[in-house]
Design a protein around this motif. Structure first.
Motif, short mmCIF file in Angstrom:
data_model
loop_
_atom_site.label_atom_id
_atom_site.label_comp_id
_atom_site.label_asym_id
_atom_site.label_seq_id
_atom_site.Cartn_x
_atom_site.Cartn_y
_atom_site.Cartn_z
N GLY A 1 0.81 -1.21 0.00
CA GLY A 1 0.00 0.00 0.00
C GLY A 1 0.84 1.26 0.00
N SER A 2 0.43 2.21 0.82
CA SER A 2 1.09 3.52 0.83
C SER A 2 2.55 3.43 1.29
N LEU A 3 2.85 2.46 2.18
CA LEU A 3 4.25 2.29 2.60
C LEU A 3 5.11 1.84 1.42
N SER A 4 4.61 0.91 0.64
CA SER A 4 5.32 0.43 -0.53
C SER A 4 5.53 1.55 -1.54
N ASP A 5 4.49 2.35 -1.75
CA ASP A 5 4.59 3.49 -2.67
C ASP A 5 5.63 4.49 -2.18
N PHE A 6 5.65 4.73 -0.88
CA PHE A 6 6.61 5.67 -0.30
C PHE A 6 8.04 5.18 -0.48
N VAL A 7 8.27 3.90 -0.21
CA VAL A 7 9.60 3.32 -0.40
C VAL A 7 10.00 3.41 -1.86
N ALA A 8 9.11 3.04 -2.75
CA ALA A 8 9.42 3.06 -4.18
C ALA A 8 9.79 4.47 -4.65
N ALA A 9 9.15 5.49 -4.09
CA ALA A 9 9.44 6.87 -4.48
C ALA A 9 10.83 7.31 -4.04
N ASN A 10 11.40 6.62 -3.06
CA ASN A 10 12.72 6.97 -2.53
C ASN A 10 13.85 6.11 -3.12
N ILE A 11 13.51 5.23 -4.05
CA ILE A 11 14.47 4.29 -4.64
C ILE A 11 14.60 4.58 -6.14
N GLY A 12 15.80 4.37 -6.66
CA GLY A 12 16.01 4.47 -8.10
C GLY A 12 16.40 5.85 -8.57
N GLU A 13 16.20 6.11 -9.86
CA GLU A 13 16.65 7.35 -10.49
C GLU A 13 16.12 8.61 -9.82
N ASN A 14 14.87 8.60 -9.42
CA ASN A 14 14.26 9.80 -8.83
C ASN A 14 14.36 9.84 -7.31
N GLY A 15 14.85 8.77 -6.72
CA GLY A 15 14.93 8.70 -5.26
C GLY A 15 16.31 9.01 -4.73
N ALA A 16 16.41 9.04 -3.43
CA ALA A 16 17.68 9.34 -2.76
C ALA A 16 18.55 8.09 -2.61
N TYR A 17 17.99 6.91 -2.84
CA TYR A 17 18.72 5.66 -2.61
C TYR A 17 18.70 4.80 -3.88
N GLU A 18 19.78 4.03 -4.05
CA GLU A 18 19.87 3.15 -5.21
C GLU A 18 19.00 1.90 -5.07
N ASN A 19 18.86 1.42 -3.82
CA ASN A 19 18.07 0.20 -3.62
C ASN A 19 17.46 0.21 -2.22
N VAL A 20 16.57 -0.74 -1.99
CA VAL A 20 15.85 -0.82 -0.72
C VAL A 20 16.80 -1.09 0.44
N SER A 21 17.78 -1.94 0.22
CA SER A 21 18.73 -2.26 1.29
C SER A 21 19.47 -1.02 1.77
N GLU A 22 19.90 -0.19 0.83
CA GLU A 22 20.59 1.04 1.19
C GLU A 22 19.66 1.95 2.01
N TYR A 23 18.42 2.03 1.60
CA TYR A 23 17.42 2.85 2.30
C TYR A 23 17.19 2.34 3.72
N VAL A 24 17.02 1.05 3.87
CA VAL A 24 16.77 0.47 5.20
C VAL A 24 17.99 0.64 6.10
N ARG A 25 19.19 0.43 5.58
CA ARG A 25 20.40 0.65 6.38
C ARG A 25 20.48 2.09 6.87
N ASP A 26 20.13 3.05 6.00
CA ASP A 26 20.16 4.46 6.41
C ASP A 26 19.11 4.73 7.48
N LEU A 27 17.93 4.17 7.35
CA LEU A 27 16.90 4.35 8.37
C LEU A 27 17.36 3.80 9.72
N ILE A 28 18.00 2.65 9.70
CA ILE A 28 18.50 2.05 10.94
C ILE A 28 19.58 2.94 11.55
N ARG A 29 20.49 3.45 10.72
CA ARG A 29 21.54 4.36 11.23
C ARG A 29 20.93 5.61 11.85
N GLN A 30 19.92 6.17 11.20
CA GLN A 30 19.25 7.36 11.73
C GLN A 30 18.58 7.06 13.07
#
Length: 88
Positions: free
Chosen positions: A13-42
């Motif tokens: 749902g909306s969580l998946s859409d939010f993650v997808a918007a932050n991944i790839g060419e238009n997002g801040a992260y190259e992949n989901v793993s990078e995004y999750v690692r950054d969230l954990i660090r934060q």
């Protein structure tokens, strides 16, 4: 050093859409793993900062107390006091 951990997380749902918007060419992260690692660090950093702020507040209160509120203790006094506290 702990061995690496593999996590499987399902979002929809909306969580998946939010993650997808932050991944790839238009997002801040190259992949989901990078995004999750950054969230954990934060989160880790936030918790460490909260602990530091609690300690800082406690020390600020302690140093603001008048000298007359302090009592002189030797090592044996501290050990006895802590033993009493542990029994409670």
């Amino acid at each position: 050093m702990p061995k690496p951990m593999t996590l499987n997380v399902r979002v929809s749902g909306s969580l998946s859409d939010f993650v997808a918007a932050n991944i790839g060419e238009n997002g801040a992260y190259e992949n989901v793993s990078e995004y999750v690692r950054d969230l954990i660090r934060q989160d880790k950093s936030r918790r460490e900062d909260e602990s530091f702020q609690r300690l800082k507040a406690e020390l600020t209160r302690a140093f603001a107390a008048p000298d007359s509120s302090y009592e002189t203790l030797d090592a044996e006094d501290v050990i006895r006091r802590n033993a009493r506290r542990a029994q409670k």
